[in-house]
Design a protein around this motif. Structure first.
Motif, PDB file in Angstrom:
ATOM      1  N   HIS A 113       0.881  -1.179  -0.112  1.00  0.00           N
ATOM      2  CA  HIS A 113       0.199  -0.032   0.009  1.00  0.00           C
ATOM      3  C   HIS A 113       0.674   1.308   0.081  1.00  0.00           C
ATOM      4  O   HIS A 113       0.245   2.471   0.203  1.00  0.00           O
ATOM      5  CB  HIS A 113      -0.819  -0.018   1.224  1.00  0.00           C
ATOM      6  CG  HIS A 113      -0.263  -0.415   2.521  1.00  0.00           C
ATOM      7  ND1 HIS A 113       0.422  -1.698   2.841  1.00  0.00           N
ATOM      8  CD2 HIS A 113       0.508   0.506   3.355  1.00  0.00           C
ATOM      9  CE1 HIS A 113       1.096  -1.652   3.858  1.00  0.00           C
ATOM     10  NE2 HIS A 113       1.197  -0.212   4.497  1.00  0.00           N
ATOM     11  N   ASP A 280      -5.752  -2.427  -2.253  1.00  0.00           N
ATOM     12  CA  ASP A 280      -4.489  -1.817  -2.247  1.00  0.00           C
ATOM     13  C   ASP A 280      -3.504  -2.036  -3.339  1.00  0.00           C
ATOM     14  O   ASP A 280      -3.996  -2.695  -4.266  1.00  0.00           O
ATOM     15  CB  ASP A 280      -3.791  -1.848  -0.932  1.00  0.00           C
ATOM     16  CG  ASP A 280      -3.220  -3.456  -0.741  1.00  0.00           C
ATOM     17  OD1 ASP A 280      -3.838  -4.525  -1.352  1.00  0.00           O
ATOM     18  OD2 ASP A 280      -2.111  -3.374   0.021  1.00  0.00           O
ATOM     19  N   ASP A 282      -0.830  -4.115  -4.265  1.00  0.00           N
ATOM     20  CA  ASP A 282      -0.918  -5.656  -4.668  1.00  0.00           C
ATOM     21  C   ASP A 282      -2.185  -6.482  -4.238  1.00  0.00           C
ATOM     22  O   ASP A 282      -1.839  -7.665  -4.368  1.00  0.00           O
ATOM     23  CB  ASP A 282       0.401  -6.222  -3.699  1.00  0.00           C
ATOM     24  CG  ASP A 282       0.161  -6.004  -2.310  1.00  0.00           C
ATOM     25  OD1 ASP A 282      -0.671  -5.374  -1.757  1.00  0.00           O
ATOM     26  OD2 ASP A 282       0.759  -6.781  -1.680  1.00  0.00           O
ATOM     27  N   ASP A 284      -3.885  -7.268  -1.695  1.00  0.00           N
ATOM     28  CA  ASP A 284      -4.024  -8.523  -0.837  1.00  0.00           C
ATOM     29  C   ASP A 284      -5.092  -7.485   0.558  1.00  0.00           C
ATOM     30  O   ASP A 284      -5.660  -8.349   1.214  1.00  0.00           O
ATOM     31  CB  ASP A 284      -2.782  -8.700  -0.156  1.00  0.00           C
ATOM     32  CG  ASP A 284      -1.852  -7.715   0.260  1.00  0.00           C
ATOM     33  OD1 ASP A 284      -2.155  -6.540   0.222  1.00  0.00           O
ATOM     34  OD2 ASP A 284      -0.857  -8.097   0.875  1.00  0.00           O
TER      35      ASP A 284
HETATM   36 ZN    ZN Z   1      -0.878  -5.117   0.266  1.00  0.00          ZN
END
Ligand code: ZN
Ligand code: G6P
Length: 544
Positions: A113, A280, A282, A284
């Motif tokens: 993030h 965010d 990536d 997750d």
């Molecule tokens: Zn993340």
């Protein structure tokens, strides 16, 4: 294919934090910096002859790093690399691909993030064969190698087209450029009631999913708009950009303000959507937003635990649940009612891995907008959104109704996190040391008008591998179950970040504003740690 052995010298500070090695892009751009860390991975984990998964969140420096790592993998005897097209794979997708293809491990390129772009952050993380982040004994060993490294191995060039799906040879190594979404989308279809969600959209319900110009875009677009029939355009900021459009790709009320405005009806042309969500950098993390309430991550975990059997993948019930220590105890109340175990772990998804592998827990979550289950070994943003969509579609209740019904049944744990970012590292350590020194005197004393029942520095003994993790955060717990927790972040790249976590359980007063309900604890937390005196800060920089 000529393998080159390049002399290098060790860099200071290549110690992986809460989630891998994270530094400014400019640090990673130094000659040999990435290479040293990658060679340390190959020297620590036996990967000759292995299959490796590789991809990242598409941020600036991702493609350069993918090329370097493929060339180093070939030089270190890796047999096969599965890499996401364009170098893109979300963190949960890496976990999914490792597990589905029986790979030995994976390398994820992400600073999650944290902002991206040439002046932003970059990161690298090694995941093991279960699909989850490497445990501390491996990351410590990797770090030890980075301190003494003198050379790394790399081949001069790797002739393959990262943008075109297919199989390539790099010397003796196979490179498979795979679709980043296929395996993940297949797994989601095994877990959720796609027919029910499709019917919910077909009935005219609306959704706004803010991918924050980051990795979740292609996943959300395929699943929500493609397979589930959400109106085209429901996924906003759906194209991953190298700098995330200059935004901070962190799905929380401080950084996803456009989404929150839209859910309150502010900027939507036809009124607020029925369902709001964001993910965010990536993909997750997740945030779920109703028209009235932002679902706190701690509440999200509790609501999912209480209603899990409505989701096909969890229809047989939960083996147990787990939360990180600073996450609110809302899920503990549910676990007690369900008669299942609830584990309390240190911050960091890696601590859930052993519990998931041993079949002790099915669902887990963290206050930092992470929720997940045993379907992969990472937290999973799009999965969490599908969980809530499945509940909404199955019950006919809105996000707000589900949340309010949950509070009425189990009570409400008012919760907030106050972050003091980029403070001086020496001052931050002094603050934590000061709190530690006070701990023995606190139990039995009064603070914020109530009695302190427990005051300690949280330590965790892993019930599976019996590893011991000390100094995981200062806990002040009151007689009524309220808590103040202090921790220094392990993911920042700028000075130190002090996190203060505040929790107040209430059985009857369910309608308060969280900051108001927590006001006495907030004041007490500032005073007890002398935050202003030691850091010069009057107020937090981020409140979630
Ligand atoms: Zn993340
Ligand atoms: C990452 C990790 C999480 C962790 C979060 C906050 O997202 O994957 O497990 O909860 O960072 O960590 P921090 O050390 O910054 O509080």
């Amino acid at each position: 294919m000529t393998i080159q052995t390049i002399p290098t010298r060790a860099f200071d500070g290549q110690k992986p934090g809460t989630s891998g090695l994270r530094k400014k892009v400019t640090v990673f751009q130094q000659p040999h910096y990435l290479e040293n860390f990658v060679q340390a991975v190959f020297d620590t984990v036996p990967l000759a002859g292995a299959t490796l998964v590789l991809g990242g969140d598409g941020r600036f420096h991702n493609r350069v790093a993918v090329d370097t790592i493929v060339r180093m993998a070939a030089a270190n005897g890796v047999a096969r690399v599965l890499v996401g097209q364009g170098g893109l794979l979300s963190t949960p997708a890496v976990s999914c691909v490792i597990r589905k293809h029986g790979a030995d491990g994976g390398i994820i390129l992400s600073a999650s993030h944290n902002p991206g772009g040439p002046d932003g952050d970059f990161g690298i993380k090694y995941n093991i064969g279960n699909g989850g982040p490497a445990p501390e004994k491996i990351t410590d060993a990797i770090y030890a190698v980075t301190q003494t490294i003198t050379e790394y191995r790399i081949v001069e060039s790797a002739e393959f087209d990262l943008d075109t799906l297919g199989r390539y040879s790099v010397g003796d190594m196979i490179v498979d450029v795979i679709d980043p979404v296929d395996d993940y989308a297949e797994l989601m279809q095994q877990l959720f009631d796609f027919d029910a969600i499709r019917a919910w959209f077909a009935a005219g319900h609306t959704l706004r999913f803010d991918a924050m110009s980051a990795a979740s875009g292609p996943y959300a677009t395929r699943l929500l708009e493609g397979l589930l029939g959400a109106t085209p355009g429901s996924v906003v900021n759906g194209v991953p950009l190298e700098d995330f459009g200059g935004h901070h790709p962190d799905p929380n009320p401080a950084h996803a303000t456009e989404l929150i405005d839209a859910m309150r009806g502010g900027s939507a042309p036809h009124g607020a959507p029925d369902f709001g969500a964001a993910s965010d950098g990536d993909a997750d993390r997740n945030m779920v937003v109703g028209r009235k309430h932002n679902v706190s991550p701690s509440d999200s975990l509790a609501v999912l635990a209480a209603n899990a059997t409505l989701i096909p993948g969890y229809a047989n019930g939960l083996a147990g649940v787990a939360r990180s220590m600073p996450t609110s105890c809302a899920v503990d109340v549910v676990a007690e009612e369900l008669g299942i175990d609830c584990f309390e772990t240190p911050t960091g998804w890696k601590f859930f891995g052993n519990l998931l592998d041993a079949g002790k827990v099915t669902l887990c979550g963290e206050e930092s907008y992470g929720t997940g289950s045993d379907h992969v070994r990472e937290k999973d943003g799009v999965w969490a959104v599908l969980c809530w969509l499945n509940l909404v579609a199955k019950t006919g209740q809105s996000i707000d109704e589900l949340l309010e019904a949950h509070w009425a049944r189990f009570g409400r744990h008012y919760y907030s996190r106050h972050d003091f970012e980029a403070i001086d590292t020496v001052a931050a350590n002094a603050l934590v040391d000061g709190l530690r020194a006070k701990l023995p005197t606190l139990v039995g004393s009064q603070l914020a008008g109530k009695r302190i029942a427990l005051a300690d520095d949280f330590a965790y003994d892993d019930p599976i591998d019996h590893s011991h993790s000390a100094k995981q955060g200062i806990r002040i717990v009151f007689d009524d179950g309220a808590r103040i927790v202090y921790r220094l972040s392990g993911t920042g790249t700028d000075g130190a970040t002090l996190r203060v976590y505040l929790e107040q359980p209430e059985r009857d007063r369910l309608d308060l504003d969280a900051q108001e309900a927590l006001a006495p604890l907030i004041a007490a937390s500032r005073e007890l740690a002398d935050i202003k005196g030691l850091t010069g800060r009057e107020a937090p920089t981020v409140v979630t």
